[in-house]
Design an enzyme around this catalytic site. Structure first.
Site, PDB file in Angstrom:
ATOM      1  N   ASP A 170       0.915  -1.194  -0.079  1.00 45.53           N
ATOM      2  CA  ASP A 170      -0.092   0.100  -0.005  1.00 45.53           C
ATOM      3  C   ASP A 170       0.916   1.193  -0.230  1.00 45.53           C
ATOM      4  OD1 ASP A 170      -1.776   2.338   0.546  1.00 45.53           O
ATOM      5  OD2 ASP A 170      -3.168   0.928   1.779  1.00 45.53           O
ATOM      6  N   THR A 202      -8.550  -2.533  -2.375  1.00 49.18           N
ATOM      7  CA  THR A 202      -8.039  -1.206  -2.954  1.00 49.18           C
ATOM      8  C   THR A 202      -9.007  -0.490  -3.860  1.00 49.18           C
ATOM      9  OG1 THR A 202      -6.077  -0.091  -4.188  1.00 49.18           O
ATOM     10  CG2 THR A 202      -6.819  -2.056  -4.943  1.00 49.18           C
ATOM     11  N   CYS A 229     -12.659  -8.976  -2.956  1.00 51.12           N
ATOM     12  CA  CYS A 229     -13.958  -8.524  -2.330  1.00 51.12           C
ATOM     13  C   CYS A 229     -14.133  -6.973  -2.181  1.00 51.12           C
ATOM     14  CB  CYS A 229     -14.316  -9.120  -1.071  1.00 51.12           C
ATOM     15  SG  CYS A 229     -14.490 -10.632  -0.722  1.00 51.12           S
ATOM     16  N   ALA A 230     -13.227  -6.326  -3.166  1.00 51.98           N
ATOM     17  CA  ALA A 230     -12.947  -4.937  -3.483  1.00 51.98           C
ATOM     18  C   ALA A 230     -13.835  -4.562  -4.698  1.00 51.98           C
ATOM     19  CB  ALA A 230     -11.418  -4.667  -3.463  1.00 51.98           C
ATOM     20  N   ASP A 255     -16.296 -11.735  -5.397  1.00 56.20           N
ATOM     21  CA  ASP A 255     -17.241 -11.146  -4.920  1.00 56.20           C
ATOM     22  C   ASP A 255     -17.844  -9.892  -5.761  1.00 56.20           C
ATOM     23  OD1 ASP A 255     -19.584 -10.735  -2.958  1.00 56.20           O
ATOM     24  OD2 ASP A 255     -18.674  -8.883  -2.368  1.00 56.20           O
ATOM     25  N   GLU A 260     -21.279  -5.602 -13.733  1.00 57.38           N
ATOM     26  CA  GLU A 260     -22.170  -6.214 -12.591  1.00 57.38           C
ATOM     27  C   GLU A 260     -23.677  -5.309 -12.912  1.00 57.38           C
ATOM     28  OE1 GLU A 260     -20.924  -5.379  -8.806  1.00 57.38           O
ATOM     29  OE2 GLU A 260     -19.159  -6.694  -8.876  1.00 57.38           O
ATOM     30  N   HIS A 278     -21.885  -9.895  -4.926  1.00 55.03           N
ATOM     31  CA  HIS A 278     -21.308  -8.518  -4.200  1.00 55.03           C
ATOM     32  C   HIS A 278     -21.903  -8.377  -2.971  1.00 55.03           C
ATOM     33  CE1 HIS A 278     -19.827  -4.169  -5.539  1.00 55.03           C
ATOM     34  NE2 HIS A 278     -19.505  -4.534  -4.094  1.00 55.03           N
ATOM     35  N   GLY A 280     -20.182  -8.160   0.086  1.00 52.68           N
ATOM     36  CA  GLY A 280     -19.175  -7.707   0.964  1.00 52.68           C
ATOM     37  C   GLY A 280     -20.074  -6.815   1.974  1.00 52.68           C
ATOM     38  N   ALA A 281     -20.693  -5.956   1.607  1.00 53.01           N
ATOM     39  CA  ALA A 281     -21.308  -4.900   2.376  1.00 53.01           C
ATOM     40  C   ALA A 281     -22.684  -5.612   3.108  1.00 53.01           C
ATOM     41  CB  ALA A 281     -21.508  -3.668   2.194  1.00 53.01           C
TER      42      ALA A 281
END
Length: 525
Positions: A170, A202, A229-230, A255, A260, A278, A280-281
């Site tokens: 990073d 990222t 999963c970003a 994910d 999409e 998707h 992740g959240a």
């Protein structure tokens, strides 16, 4: 009251927060682009998730829009550059779903290591294929984190608890922060060559798009496993498929996808690929958190001027906003004063903060100064786009803070260099509330700015003040205040005269014709 549109499906808590704060809110998820464009002009704020696409066309139609709030982290669906040019603040909620997304990445990591989805499907079919689903342990393996911000750092902490070794790439990760997290900071090449598992955390930018492609796969060790999963687009999906089929990559858990909703993808159906839509959240806690946070942030901005988690404007908390309000007014007046006197191209701007103001959040103050400076020179300038406009026009900006106190408890000094000259303007607050100009081009004075003002630079000669006052009186101009200053006896002097009404051109011409006058300007604030 400000009016807000929620155009994506969101927890009812967002609507509730807006209403509790006194805002007028409409909940209309599922609008297509034409429907949104047709109604967006009515709204001061727009709350979205990932479905609504905020394009230049939408922004062109959004004549009253002041803020866009993204309930989540990614803003791929918002044209941030276009919003900035339109003077619209773009906010996200970077912390509301951090834990949820990190946990999903870890779940994918474990599922990938033990082939859980494949084993589950096989067992449901009545098979008992113990030998087919031989997995690997996470303990002792090396995890490579690409991105170690809010989410990546949580993944790192949990992975260390699983006794994994953690490498982090990073560019914004300091050595000290890496040490605090217990991870080893490395460059990308070293991470790719050493990691047994690689997980991405990222954002998707021009620099990160296709980051994991053919060349990256070639540098990885055989049997590596990939988790993303970003953001779709970070991984070149065609290159990943080739690496899977060639045996370089032992498995991948995804994910997110380049396109999409992903209803078709070459990776779907691959026996060593795990896919989720998707998610992740996608937890109850995360949805509630981001809905509440985006509503609170937008309400703070629209009601108090507080700016939190903005991508195109300095942060200013709701608690700071009232304290900074008089300083913002002073900054705007200083900038506007200098801007109205500017007649040639700007080259350089220096903003100095001295005394008490130097210890405050000065980023919004600088934005206010730039807004005031540029507004007399061009249309549609505000605090959001003023710094961008200055940068686009190659105006060099320097900020300097001095903790020391000079003649004043607090002081803001603006130096503007144009193609022809350099001008300085300084101001302070009286009683910590009332803005005052205290210096113009090295000439000390004390002036309260008013809606209508006359600015005169003249030679310091006897009788000039009387001649100016008589001329104004003869033209029926009533003087409200009269501020004077000079460098030295007989040298340059400055007069700032507040009058009751806007000055006519004929009056300005008569003032300019007086003996000893160097410059005359009509100013408005």
């Amino acid at each position: 009251m400000p009016k807000v549109l929620i155009s994506d499906k969101m927890s009812p808590l967002a609507e509730q927060v807006f209403k509790e704060r006194g805002l007028d809110v409409d909940y209309k998820p599922g609008l297509d682009k034409d429907e949104l464009a047709a109604i967006i002009a009515k709204y001061d704020g727009l709350a979205v998730r990932s479905s609504t696409k905020v394009t230049p066309k939408i922004l062109d139609a959004a004549k009253n829009l002041k803020v866009i709030g993204r309930a989540g982290i990614g803003v791929d669906n918002i044209d941030v550059a276009a919003a900035t040019n339109s003077g619209v603040v773009v906010m996200n909620t970077p912390f509301g779903n951090s834990i949820t997304t990190a946990e999903h990445a870890l779940a994918m990591l474990m599922a990938l290591a033990r082939q859980i989805p494949q084993a589950n499907a096989s067992t449901h079919e009545g098979k008992w294929e113990k030998s087919k689903f031989m997995g690997v342990e996470l303990t002792g393996k090396t995890l490579g984190l690409i991105g170690c911000g809010n989410i990546g750092s949580i993944v790192a902490e949990r992975a260390l608890g699983l006794r994994m070794k953690v490498l982090a790439y990073d560019p914004y990760l300091s050595v000290e922060r890496a040490a605090d997290l217990g991870v080893t900071k490395v460059d990308l090449d070293e991470l790719l060559s050493r990691a047994d598992f690689i997980t991405l955390h990222t954002p998707l930018t021009d620099q990160t798009r296709g980051l994991i492609g053919k060349q990256a796969f070639a540098r990885m060790k055989d049997g590596v496993r990939i988790v993303n999963c970003a953001r779709g687009g970070l991984v070149d999906e065609a290159a990943l498929l080739e690496a899977l089929d060639g045996g370089k990559v032992a498995g991948a858990a995804l994910d997110v996808f380049a396109e999409e909703p992903a209803t078709a993808n070459p990776l779907f159906g691959h026996e060593r690929v795990i896919c989720t839509p998707h998610l992740g959240a996608a937890t109850t806690e995360a949805q509630v958190n981001v809905a509440r946070q985006v509503a609170e942030q937008m309400a703070d901005f629209l009601l108090t001027g507080g700016v939190m988690n903005a991508l195109n404007m300095p942060s200013l908390s709701a608690e700071e906003a009232p304290r900074l309000k008089p300083y913002m007014a002073l900054a705007d007046e200083i900038g506007s004063f200098a801007g109205q006197l500017t007649e040639t191209g700007l080259k350089r701007v220096v903003v100095e903060y001295e005394g008490h103001v130097a210890g405050l959040n000065t980023k919004p103050l600088t934005a206010a100064i730039l807004c005031g400076l540029l507004s007399p020179l061009m249309d549609s300038v505000n605090m959001v786009n003023a710094p961008v406009i200055a940068k686009e026009r190659n105006i060099d900006l320097t900020e300097v803070s001095h903790d020391r106190e000079g003649d004043y408890h607090t002081l803001i000094r603006l130096t503007v260099e144009t193609e022809k000259r350099t001008r300085t303007v300084s101001g302070t607050l009286f009683s910590n509330q009332a803005p005052r100009l205290v210096e113009v081009n090295g000439v000390r004075l004390e002036a309260e700015l008013a809606p209508h003002m006359l600015y005169v630079v003249n030679d310091d000669k006897p009788g000039f003040i009387g001649a100016l006052g008589s001329l104004l009186g003869q033209n029926g101009v009533n003087i409200a205040t009269f501020a004077l200053g000079r460098r030295e006896e007989g040298e340059e002097a400055v007069a700032l005269v507040a009058v009751d009404d806007a000055l006519r051109d004929i009056v300005l011409d008569q003032v300019a014709a007086l003996a000893h006058v160097r410059q005359v300007k009509r100013l408005s604030f």
